[in-house]
Design an enzyme around this catalytic site. Structure first.
Site, short mmCIF file in Angstrom:
data_model
loop_
_atom_site.label_atom_id
_atom_site.label_comp_id
_atom_site.label_asym_id
_atom_site.label_seq_id
_atom_site.Cartn_x
_atom_site.Cartn_y
_atom_site.Cartn_z
CE LYS A 3 -49.16 -89.26 9.03
NZ LYS A 3 -49.96 -90.11 9.73
CE LYS A 48 -49.21 -89.94 2.96
NZ LYS A 48 -50.32 -90.14 2.31
CE LYS A 69 -57.83 -89.26 5.86
NZ LYS A 69 -57.30 -90.75 6.09
P1 ATP Z 1 -51.74 -89.09 6.88
O1 ATP Z 1 -50.92 -88.44 6.18
O2 ATP Z 1 -52.87 -88.53 8.82
O3 ATP Z 1 -51.18 -90.44 7.52
P2 ATP Z 1 -53.33 -90.31 5.23
O4 ATP Z 1 -53.60 -88.86 4.05
O5 ATP Z 1 -51.80 -90.58 4.33
O6 ATP Z 1 -53.13 -89.52 6.88
P3 ATP Z 1 -54.15 -92.67 5.99
O7 ATP Z 1 -55.54 -93.05 6.42
O8 ATP Z 1 -52.86 -92.52 6.55
O9 ATP Z 1 -53.77 -90.76 5.25
O10 ATP Z 1 -54.04 -93.50 4.57
C1 ATP Z 1 -55.39 -94.52 4.32
C2 ATP Z 1 -54.94 -94.91 3.06
O11 ATP Z 1 -54.89 -94.09 1.57
C3 ATP Z 1 -53.74 -95.69 2.74
O12 ATP Z 1 -54.25 -96.61 2.13
C4 ATP Z 1 -52.55 -95.10 2.44
O13 ATP Z 1 -51.46 -95.68 1.98
C5 ATP Z 1 -53.56 -94.77 0.90
N1 ATP Z 1 -52.67 -92.64 0.38
C6 ATP Z 1 -53.07 -91.76 1.80
N2 ATP Z 1 -52.70 -90.36 0.86
C7 ATP Z 1 -52.01 -91.25 -0.13
C8 ATP Z 1 -51.53 -90.41 -1.62
N3 ATP Z 1 -51.74 -89.52 -1.90
N4 ATP Z 1 -52.00 -91.39 -3.24
C9 ATP Z 1 -51.91 -92.09 -2.82
N5 ATP Z 1 -51.70 -93.29 -1.49
C10 ATP Z 1 -52.26 -92.65 -0.30
MG MG Z 2 -51.52 -92.15 6.08
#
Ligand code: ATP
Ligand code: MG
Length: 338
Positions: free
Chosen positions: A112, A203, A206
Site C-alpha cells: 500500500k 487481488k 478497493k
Molecule cells: P484495501 O485494498 O483498501 O485494503 P480491500 O478491498 O482489501 O481494501 P478491506 O476492507 O481491507 O477491503 O477487506 C475487507 C475483507 O475483504 C477482508 O477480510 C479481506 O481479507 C477481504 N478481501 C478483500 N479483498 C479480497 C479479495 N480480492 N478476495 C477475497 N477476500 C478479499
Molecule cells: Mg484490505
C-alpha cells in the site's frame, strides 16, 4: 457459543465481489454458530486521507450493505469501530509490545505504501505516508483481541495480520499472565482470494479500482466489466489457476454465486467459448445483486433508524470490550480509576 469478530473498511462506499466472497458471506453464515461482532472500521479508513462528508456517508453505506447482505443486528453486534473507544486504547498497548522490525515485515503495508508513493522517490515520499498506515495491523490486533474472538473470517490477504495478532496476544499473556485468547483465521480456501478482472494475477481491491466489481454499481456496468474481463489465450474453459488465471477466477466466482461446483460448470461449458461464460456470469451476478441493492436503498432511506441500530450494536460491543480492556490495564499495572 464461540465468538467471531471481523471488520471492513468503509473507504470505497461500495464493497466489491472479493469482499463479499472472501469475507462477508462467511460473516453471514457464522451468525448461525457464533456470537458475532462485526464492525465498520472507520479508524482504519483514516490511515489514508478521507473527506469527512464522504467518510460519514460511506460508513452508513457500509452498514447498510452489511444489513442488506444478511447481517442480523438482533443476533450479531453490528457497530462502528470509533463508537467503541477501547479499540484505540488497546491498540496503544499493543503498539508498545510490537517490534519495529516485526511491523516492518507486514507485506500489505509495503504494497500500500508503494502504491501511494508510486512515481515519487526517496524520503520525500515516505513523508506522505501516515504512521497509521504502518501501525494499522496493530489496531487490527486490538480489534480482535478485545472480543476474545475464537475465529476471524477474512480473505487470504489478512493471514499475516492474524499471525501478528496471535503473536501479540501470546506475548502479552507471557509477560502479564493469560489475558487474551489466541484467535484462529477463518479463511474459506475456494474464495480466499478473488482476483482483479483486468489483472487476474493480483487481488481485487478497493484501492485498485481497475477490474473491480462493485456491489453498488449499476449491474449493467458490472456485466460489462465481466464481459471485458481479461481471459487467457486459447479458448477452452478449464480450471487452471496457474496457466489460465482469468478464466479460473471467473469460474470460482460463478461457482460461489450459484453453489455449483467448478467441475460441473466446466462440464457444462464444454464446447462453448469465453463469451458465453462471461455473458452468463454477468446475468448470475445481476440476479444476485439486484435485491441486495434494493435493500441497501431501503436502509439508507431511514438513516435515523440505521444510526439507532449501530448505536445498539456499539453498546453491546462496548460491554465486552470494556471488560477486556480493564483486565489488560490491571495486568499491566495501571492504577484503577475507581
Ligand atoms: P484495501 O485494498 O483498501 O485494503 P480491500 O478491498 O482489501 O481494501 P478491506 O476492507 O481491507 O477491503 O477487506 C475487507 C475483507 O475483504 C477482508 O477480510 C479481506 O481479507 C477481504 N478481501 C478483500 N479483498 C479480497 C479479495 N480480492 N478476495 C477475497 N477476500 C478479499
Ligand atoms: Mg484490505
Amino acid at each position: 457459543r464461540p465468538r467471531v469478530l471481523s471488520g471492513i473498511q468503509p473507504t470505497a462506499g461500495s464493497f466489491h465481489l472479493g469482499n463479499y466472497l472472501g469475507a462477508l458471506r462467511q460473516w453471514v453464515a457464522l451468525q448461525e454458530t457464533h456470537e458475532a461482532f462485526y464492525c465498520v472500521v472507520d479508524l482504519h479508513a483514516i490511515t489514508v486521507e478521507q473527506d469527512p462528508k464522504v467518510l460519514r456517508r460511506n460508513t452508513r453505506v457500509s452498514a447498510a450493505q452489511l444489513l442488506a447482505l444478511g447481517i442480523d443486528p438482533d443476533r450479531s453486534s453490528l457497530f462502528v469501530q470509533s463508537h467503541v473507544p477501547e479499540h484505540a486504547q488497546l491498540a496503544w498497548v499493543m503498539q508498545c509490545l510490537t517490534g519495529f522490525g516485526e511491523a516492518s515485515r507486514m507485506t500489505q503495508f509495503k504494497d500500500k505504501s508503494a502504491r501511494q508513493t508510486a512515481g515519487g522517490a526517496g524520503d520525500q515520499t515516505t513523508a506522505a505516508i501516515g504512521v497509521g498506515l504502518f501501525t494499522y495491523p496493530i489496531l487490527q490486533a486490538a480489534d480482535i483481541l478485545l472480543y476474545q474472538a475464537h475465529h476471524v473470517p477474512v480473505g487470504e490477504d489478512q493471514r499475516q495480520h492474524l499471525e501478528l495478532t496471535r503473536d501479540l496476544a501470546q506475548r502479552f499473556n507471557t509477560r502479564y499472565g493469560k489475558t487474551f485468547r489466541l484467535p484462529e483465521p477463518y479463511i474459506v480456501k475456494d474464495t480466499a482470494k478473488i482476483y482483479d478482472l483486468q489483472d487476474p494475477t493480483s487481488k481485487m481491491s478497493k484501492s485498485v479500482p481497475a477490474g473491480v466489481v462493485e456491489l453498488l454499481e449499476d449491474p449493467k456496468r458490472s456485466a460489462k466489466k465481466i464481459r471485458s474481463a481479461v481471459t487467457d489465450t486459447g479458448r477452452e474453459i478449464v480450471y487452471d489457476p496457474e496457466r489460465k488465471a482469468g478464466v479460473s477466477n471467473l469460474l470460482v466466482i460463478y461457482s460461489a454465486l450459484t453453489g455449483r461446483t467448478v467441475e460441473s460448470l466446466v462440464a457444462d461449458y464444454d464446447g462453448k467459448g469465453y463469451g458465453d461464460l462471461k455473458k452468463d456470469l454477468g446475468e448470475v451476478f445481476t440476479e444476485f445483486v439486484t435485491p441486495v441493492q434494493a435493500r441497501v436503498a431501503e436502509y439508507l432511506d431511514d438513516t435515523a433508524e440505521l444510526d439507532k441500530v449501530l448505536a445498539r450494536g456499539a453498546e453491546r460491543a462496548r460491554a465486552v470490550a470494556a471488560k477486556t480492556l480493564a483486565r489488560a490495564y490491571d495486568r499491566i499495572g495501571f492504577l484503577s480509576s475507581g
